[in-house]
Scaffold this motif. Structure first.
Motif, PDB file in Angstrom:
ATOM      1  N   THR A 110      48.892  13.050  -0.911  1.00  0.00           N
ATOM      2  CA  THR A 110      47.775  13.256  -1.846  1.00  0.00           C
ATOM      3  C   THR A 110      48.038  14.426  -2.771  1.00  0.00           C
ATOM      4  O   THR A 110      48.375  15.522  -2.300  1.00  0.00           O
ATOM      5  CB  THR A 110      46.470  13.556  -1.039  1.00  0.00           C
ATOM      6  OG1 THR A 110      46.374  12.626   0.026  1.00  0.00           O
ATOM      7  CG2 THR A 110      45.252  13.480  -1.907  1.00  0.00           C
ATOM      8  N   VAL A 169      46.102  16.872  -4.780  1.00  0.00           N
ATOM      9  CA  VAL A 169      44.721  17.361  -4.950  1.00  0.00           C
ATOM     10  C   VAL A 169      44.653  18.179  -6.238  1.00  0.00           C
ATOM     11  O   VAL A 169      45.547  18.984  -6.521  1.00  0.00           O
ATOM     12  CB  VAL A 169      44.315  18.244  -3.737  1.00  0.00           C
ATOM     13  CG1 VAL A 169      42.900  18.780  -3.909  1.00  0.00           C
ATOM     14  CG2 VAL A 169      44.424  17.448  -2.443  1.00  0.00           C
ATOM     15  N   LEU A 206      50.478  17.209  -0.577  1.00  0.00           N
ATOM     16  CA  LEU A 206      50.101  17.206   0.852  1.00  0.00           C
ATOM     17  C   LEU A 206      50.384  15.848   1.472  1.00  0.00           C
ATOM     18  O   LEU A 206      50.030  14.821   0.899  1.00  0.00           O
ATOM     19  CB  LEU A 206      48.598  17.434   0.963  1.00  0.00           C
ATOM     20  CG  LEU A 206      48.074  18.854   0.904  1.00  0.00           C
ATOM     21  CD1 LEU A 206      46.560  18.826   0.777  1.00  0.00           C
ATOM     22  CD2 LEU A 206      48.460  19.595   2.171  1.00  0.00           C
ATOM     23  N   VAL A 218      43.168  10.670   4.216  1.00  0.00           N
ATOM     24  CA  VAL A 218      43.324  11.647   3.126  1.00  0.00           C
ATOM     25  C   VAL A 218      42.363  12.812   3.330  1.00  0.00           C
ATOM     26  O   VAL A 218      42.750  13.980   3.288  1.00  0.00           O
ATOM     27  CB  VAL A 218      43.078  10.979   1.739  1.00  0.00           C
ATOM     28  CG1 VAL A 218      42.964  12.033   0.649  1.00  0.00           C
ATOM     29  CG2 VAL A 218      44.178   9.983   1.412  1.00  0.00           C
ATOM     30  N   ARG A 219      41.113  12.481   3.595  1.00  0.00           N
ATOM     31  CA  ARG A 219      40.074  13.507   3.761  1.00  0.00           C
ATOM     32  C   ARG A 219      40.434  14.453   4.913  1.00  0.00           C
ATOM     33  O   ARG A 219      40.337  15.675   4.793  1.00  0.00           O
ATOM     34  CB  ARG A 219      38.750  12.794   4.070  1.00  0.00           C
ATOM     35  CG  ARG A 219      37.637  13.419   3.347  1.00  0.00           C
ATOM     36  CD  ARG A 219      36.368  12.637   3.377  1.00  0.00           C
ATOM     37  NE  ARG A 219      35.308  13.616   3.214  1.00  0.00           N
ATOM     38  CZ  ARG A 219      34.235  13.692   3.958  1.00  0.00           C
ATOM     39  NH1 ARG A 219      34.042  12.821   4.913  1.00  0.00           N
ATOM     40  NH2 ARG A 219      33.351  14.634   3.748  1.00  0.00           N
ATOM     41  N   GLU A 234      43.482  14.936   6.404  1.00  0.00           N
ATOM     42  CA  GLU A 234      44.719  15.697   6.194  1.00  0.00           C
ATOM     43  C   GLU A 234      44.488  16.906   5.291  1.00  0.00           C
ATOM     44  O   GLU A 234      44.978  17.996   5.557  1.00  0.00           O
ATOM     45  CB  GLU A 234      45.822  14.801   5.595  1.00  0.00           C
ATOM     46  CG  GLU A 234      46.634  14.048   6.624  1.00  0.00           C
ATOM     47  CD  GLU A 234      47.443  14.939   7.570  1.00  0.00           C
ATOM     48  OE1 GLU A 234      47.880  16.025   7.181  1.00  0.00           O
ATOM     49  OE2 GLU A 234      47.609  14.531   8.737  1.00  0.00           O
ATOM     50  N   VAL A 235      43.720  16.679   4.188  1.00  0.00           N
ATOM     51  CA  VAL A 235      43.458  17.785   3.254  1.00  0.00           C
ATOM     52  C   VAL A 235      42.644  18.869   3.972  1.00  0.00           C
ATOM     53  O   VAL A 235      42.955  20.063   3.869  1.00  0.00           O
ATOM     54  CB  VAL A 235      42.746  17.280   1.968  1.00  0.00           C
ATOM     55  CG1 VAL A 235      42.407  18.453   1.056  1.00  0.00           C
ATOM     56  CG2 VAL A 235      43.621  16.262   1.233  1.00  0.00           C
ATOM     57  N   GLU A 260      44.996  20.662   6.650  1.00  0.00           N
ATOM     58  CA  GLU A 260      46.127  21.478   6.181  1.00  0.00           C
ATOM     59  C   GLU A 260      45.734  22.623   5.253  1.00  0.00           C
ATOM     60  O   GLU A 260      46.350  23.676   5.293  1.00  0.00           O
ATOM     61  CB  GLU A 260      47.175  20.575   5.513  1.00  0.00           C
ATOM     62  CG  GLU A 260      47.715  19.542   6.500  1.00  0.00           C
ATOM     63  CD  GLU A 260      49.059  18.958   6.120  1.00  0.00           C
ATOM     64  OE1 GLU A 260      49.549  19.218   5.018  1.00  0.00           O
ATOM     65  OE2 GLU A 260      49.619  18.229   6.964  1.00  0.00           O
ATOM     66  N   GLU A 308      37.616  20.182   1.001  1.00  0.00           N
ATOM     67  CA  GLU A 308      37.023  18.833   1.072  1.00  0.00           C
ATOM     68  C   GLU A 308      37.248  18.118  -0.243  1.00  0.00           C
ATOM     69  O   GLU A 308      36.982  18.670  -1.313  1.00  0.00           O
ATOM     70  CB  GLU A 308      35.526  18.935   1.340  1.00  0.00           C
ATOM     71  CG  GLU A 308      35.223  18.957   2.815  1.00  0.00           C
ATOM     72  CD  GLU A 308      33.801  18.510   3.105  1.00  0.00           C
ATOM     73  OE1 GLU A 308      33.411  17.395   2.722  1.00  0.00           O
ATOM     74  OE2 GLU A 308      33.087  19.331   3.704  1.00  0.00           O
ATOM     75  N   VAL A 309      37.754  16.893  -0.167  1.00  0.00           N
ATOM     76  CA  VAL A 309      37.963  16.139  -1.411  1.00  0.00           C
ATOM     77  C   VAL A 309      36.810  15.164  -1.598  1.00  0.00           C
ATOM     78  O   VAL A 309      36.234  14.683  -0.632  1.00  0.00           O
ATOM     79  CB  VAL A 309      39.309  15.367  -1.418  1.00  0.00           C
ATOM     80  CG1 VAL A 309      40.469  16.323  -1.528  1.00  0.00           C
ATOM     81  CG2 VAL A 309      39.465  14.456  -0.216  1.00  0.00           C
ATOM     82  N   VAL A 340      38.883  18.122  -5.621  1.00  0.00           N
ATOM     83  CA  VAL A 340      38.036  18.893  -4.705  1.00  0.00           C
ATOM     84  C   VAL A 340      36.627  18.957  -5.271  1.00  0.00           C
ATOM     85  O   VAL A 340      36.414  18.749  -6.482  1.00  0.00           O
ATOM     86  CB  VAL A 340      38.544  20.346  -4.500  1.00  0.00           C
ATOM     87  CG1 VAL A 340      39.680  20.392  -3.526  1.00  0.00           C
ATOM     88  CG2 VAL A 340      38.885  21.009  -5.814  1.00  0.00           C
TER      89      VAL A 340
END
Ligand SMILES: NC(=O)c1ccc[n+]([C@@H]2O[C@H](COP(=O)([O-])OP(=O)(O)OC[C@H]3O[C@@H](n4cnc5c(N)ncnc54)[C@H](O)[C@@H]3O)[C@@H](O)[C@H]2O)c1
Ligand SMILES: [Mg+2]
Length: 352
Positions: free
Chosen positions: A204, A206, A228, A242-243, A245-246, A249, A253-254, A280
């Motif tokens: 992803t 971001v 990421l 995706v949500r 992992e972000v 790491e 929050e996306v 984000v």
């Protein structure tokens, strides 16, 4: 709906190939070779073989690009005989593709031992001298190959790797047997079928609007940052992966997610990289890095990213001891994501 074209077909084949595009004919030929061991064995007679040794592909190094040599069945048999090997080893080959003219392509590893052949592995230096090439680690070879060869060798290595790691049934402990094409392995005692697998990975990029988030792991080459990435957990959707992992790491929050593309990636095993753009939530840009996963994470501007994309290697240490900031090469899907983001930024900054 029937897949047949409805015209009487005299060919002894699963499909009638009249009126079909080259692509469809190819896809159906590959299907036939995977399903029918005799057809696959026959295809080896007119096919081409790519060689590996302990999962490293054979390449011939020229000044600008690596060339990948291919061998006919007759050449391969001669080579094995010359090295005192049983030609039965050819049964370890795996099908990796075919041309529009139905020339089937196979890959064979001369270094790995298999349960289906009693042949010993072949000595690497002697083979390299004979073949006027070198068996080069895929990670090193990949970026010196044409995209077509890199893609083919990645598939081949992933499939050879999978077979090497699945020679025994995890239930009975008995040796499994591969079909001729290598599209599956079967346990003869309990008939369990094992199929080659890929692990889904989300990658992803971001963005907070004017900047994008890039990270590095300590295992990355010095100075290189990427998007990421993370393996999907069982039961997760792409969006949930995706949500998570972000969040895991970088502690963010996306909210918006846009799928871009996907890619097979042979490292460390075999992954299906699913690439997305995400943004984000407004005002929430403070990074809280997970030190168990990452060595660095930062926001980069359009200009910083554009300069890094233009930068050419080798990326050697600078006088102040640091390494220049650089980005994954074209073949990696991370490169595509970063380039797409950059292009979108350039468009949105153009006067209306
Ligand atoms: N092609 C590209 O552009 C590109 C860019 C970045 C990363 N990648 C690939 O993405 C993959 C995943 O990225 P990551 O390392 O940040 O993942 P990650 O953030 O999920 O962290 C890796 C950890 O996940 C665990 N894990 C869970 N499932 C796993 C599985 N099926 N296989 C291996 N480990 C598993 C392991 O503990 C491992 O150490 C890497 O293998 C990397 O090669 C590709
Ligand atoms: Mg990760």
């Amino acid at each position: 709906m029937s897949l047949h074209c409805g015209i009487a077909c005299r060919r002894k084949s699963f499909w009638c190939s009249r009126l079909l595009s080259t692509y469809v004919t190819k896809a159906r030929y590959m299907f036939e070779l995977k399903e029918d061991d005799d057809a696959c064995k026959k295809a080896q007679r007119t096919g081409a073989f790519y060689l590996f040794h302990s999962l490293a592909p054979l390449v011939q190094k020229s000044e600008h690009q690596y060339v990948v040599p291919r061998y006919s069945l007759v050449e391969l048999e001669r080579l094995l005989e010359k090295f005192g090997q049983d030609t039965q080893k050819i049964e370890d080959s795996v099908l990796i593709g075919c041309s529009g003219q139905q020339e089937a392509w196979f890959a064979l590893d001369l270094g790995l031992k298999s349960s289906s052949s009693t042949s010993a592995s072949l000595q690497k230096p002697e083979m390299e001298t004979e073949l006027k090439g070198s068996f080069t680690e895929l990670r090193k070879a990949l970026f010196h190959l044409s995209v077509k060869d890199a893609t083919l060798l990645s598939t081949a290595q992933a499939l050879l790797h999978w077979h090497d790691a699945h020679q025994f049934c995890s239930r009975s402990g008995q040796p499994t047997k591969k079909n001729m094409a290598g599209s599956k392995r079967v346990c003869p005692s309990n008939k369990i079928i094992y199929y080659p697998q890929m692990a889904p990975v989300v990658i992803t990029l971001v963005s907070d609007g004017p900047r994008c988030l890039l990270v590095r792991q300590s295992s990355f080459p010095k100075g290189m940052y990427s998007a990421l990435a993370g393996f999907c957990d069982i039961g997760e959707s792409l969006e949930e992966a995706v949500r998570r992992e972000v969040a895991e790491e970088v502690g963010l929050e996306v909210d918006r997610l846009q799928y871009s593309a996907s890619q097979h990636w042979p490292f460390p095993n075999s992954s299906l990289m699913i690439a997305c753009h995400a943004t984000v939530k407004p005002g929430q840009t403070e990074i809280q890095m997970n030190l168990r996963e990452l060595e660095a994470a930062a926001w980069f501007s359009h200009d910083e990213v554009a300069t890094a994309l233009r930068r050419k290697g080798p990326y050697t240490q600078q006088q102040d001891g640091t390494f220049p900031f650089w980005l994954p090469p074209k073949l990696a899907i991370a490169h595509l994501l970063i380039k797409e983001w950059l292009e979108k930024q350039s468009c949105s900054s153009l006067p209306a």
